[in-house]
Design an enzyme around this catalytic site. Structure first.
Site, PDB file in Angstrom:
ATOM      1  CD  GLU A   9     -41.550 -27.510  47.364  1.00  0.00           C
ATOM      2  OE1 GLU A   9     -42.475 -27.604  46.535  1.00  0.00           O
ATOM      3  OE2 GLU A   9     -41.720 -27.080  48.509  1.00  0.00           O
ATOM      4  NE  ARG A  53     -43.151 -35.806  48.152  1.00  0.00           N
ATOM      5  CZ  ARG A  53     -44.257 -35.084  48.015  1.00  0.00           C
ATOM      6  NH1 ARG A  53     -44.254 -33.805  48.351  1.00  0.00           N
ATOM      7  NH2 ARG A  53     -45.367 -35.623  47.560  1.00  0.00           N
ATOM      8  CE1 TYR A  55     -44.694 -33.791  44.180  1.00  0.00           C
ATOM      9  CE2 TYR A  55     -42.530 -33.620  45.214  1.00  0.00           C
ATOM     10  CZ  TYR A  55     -43.746 -33.047  44.858  1.00  0.00           C
ATOM     11  OH  TYR A  55     -43.999 -31.740  45.180  1.00  0.00           O
ATOM     12  CG  ASP A  57     -46.233 -31.431  41.137  1.00  0.00           C
ATOM     13  OD1 ASP A  57     -47.141 -31.894  41.845  1.00  0.00           O
ATOM     14  OD2 ASP A  57     -45.984 -30.218  41.082  1.00  0.00           O
TER      15      ASP A  57
END
Length: 453
Positions: A9, A53, A55, A57
């Protein structure tokens, strides 16, 4: 665990400037960046056709989490695909801003600190067995992770009360605990929050948040492959020398400020050892482990060779042998050449600008990509593989099921909900498939659900 699930990530720094001045707040820039995502995903938190994924944050940092990968080279391709996807959003946001008469340049940085001293992370995920002793795993890993920055840090010019210093890691200054369940408040080395995103009776997810984000593919390979080898040794019950650090948080900073790797840190048993000593110990154990068990795949052999060459180069003080492969060295050599040409001190604002520009993911502008175009850095995957990873999920893990489901649902214009383990069609029947095994890339239940659309 000879076959392991990996995931990365990366949070990205974001800004918009016009003639050197900040034009929009990070919140405003993030909204422009994600406008296209929200228009088709109806949310700023979406899963993509490649199983990843994407997105927004905490603190307006775009975050990209790769789909599950079971090989380090796949992981690198998918992490780089994330950069390319975000670069596409950047170009789109830039155009929208200009169309609305807002002039300025949008930047996305794959780094870990901003000018205000805030830190955002690169989180590594490693699937481990539920049946091992997690506390013991953490104890053996912490000395490795604290010293690992020497072989895979991203480098940073750090302004200190005593003047500017070149530090091997960006993240080291922002780590405050060894093991904790928080990620933002206390920033531990290993996050213990138990969210396996898999069958909780069989698996646990080791969440490492101490590492730097890497631009260099070879550094990324070394970071993940070396950690995987240390995990495999612990899982196999290999007896390791007790390298427990007296104060891991002090040690991580001391090691970060010493490019020579020779500064000694105190161990819990009262002895002292340098980062070179500690990394050398893990390397020698790993080399022996791989040879005895015949685990030498091309990726493992490449990582072991680079690990050894990196420690030798640092020990000798001659970094030329790794100046194409290790992030902090690539950047350091770039800064030193620039300083020599322009007669600049390390504290110069122009050096700080260069430091930041290394992490700019917009390829026509970013300095890492300038070096890549010149053939001055070594690659692990080629552009075609990265391009494919933007839309095609890893084919040997659960990410394939998620990606295929999303692709079909979007093509058929069906309303759906997915997360790491669930695939759900939002129709009258609310059909849901629970995918608890991250190693499973084929599942009759999912094929049936896809065929029914």
């Amino acid at each position: 665990m000879n076959r392991r699930i990996f995931g990365l990530e990366n949070e990205y720094g974001v800004t918009c400037t016009f003639r050197g001045q900040r034009r929009l707040t990070p919140d405003e820039v993030a909204r422009y960046l994600f406008r296209r995502v929200v228009s088709w995903g109806r949310s700023s938190n979406v899963f993509l056709r490649n199983g990843a994924r994407l997105y927004l944050d905490v603190g307006s940092h775009p975050e990209y989490a790769t789909g599950e990968c079971d090989s380090v080279t796949d992981l690198i391709a998918h992490d780089k695909a994330g950069e390319r996807i975000l670069e596409g959003l950047l170009v789109d946001a830039q155009k929208r801003l200009h169309d609305e008469g807002i002039f300025g340049d949008v930047y996305l940085f794959k780094n870990n600190t901003d000018s205000a001293g805030n830190s955002y992370g690169c989180h590594e995920n490693y699937l481990v067995s539920r049946h091992g002793d997690f506390a013991k795993l953490a104890d053996v890993l912490i000395p490795f992770l604290v010293t690992r920055q020497l072989i895979c840090g991203a480098g940073k010019v750090l302004q200190t009360p005593r003047g500017a210093v070149y530090s091997v890691s960006q993240r080291a200054e922002h780590i405050w605990e060894g093991v904790s369940s928080a990620t933002t408040r206390s920033r531990p080395i290993i996050n213990t929050r138990d969210e396996p995103h898999a069958d909780a009776e069989r698996f646990r997810r080791l969440h490492v948040i101490v590492g730097d984000s890497n631009m260099s593919e070879t550094t990324m390979l070394l970071k993940v492959a070396s950690t995987d080898l240390v995990l495999r040794m612990i899982e196999a019950g290999i007896v390791m020398r007790d390298l427990t650090l007296d104060n891991p948080i002090r040690a991580i900073r001391e090691i970060s400020h010493d490019m020579t790797g020779r500064r000694e840190v105190r161990l819990a048993n009262g002895r002292e050892a340098s980062a070179l000593d500690i990394q050398g110990e893990y390397l020698s154990k790993a080399r022996d482990f791989v040879d005895r068990r015949e685990l030498g795949t091309p990726a493992v052999e490449r990582a072991l060779s680079l690990w050894e060459r990196t420690l030798k180069a640092i020990e000798s003080g001659d970094l030329s042998g790794i100046e194409r492969e290790i992030d902090w060295v690539i950047k350091y050599r770039l800064i030193e050449r620039y300083r020599a040409q322009n007669n600049l001190g390390l504290a110069s604002p122009r050096v700080a600008q260069l430091d930041l520009a290394y992490h700019d993911i917009h390829r026509p502008r970013g300095l890492y990509y300038l070096l890549e175009r010149k053939g001055a850095v070594t690659r692990v995957v080629d552009d075609l593989r990265v391009f494919e990873a933007k839309s095609v999920p890893p084919q040997t893990t659960r990410a394939r099921l998620r990606g295929e489901f999303i692709k079909r649902a979007q093509e058929r214009r069906r309303d759906f909900t997915v997360d790491w383990v669930h695939l759900k069609l939002n129709d009258q029947a609310q059909r849901t498939v629970l995918c608890k095994d991250p190693f499973k890339s084929h599942d009759e239940r999912v094929e049936k659900l896809i065929a029914s659309m």
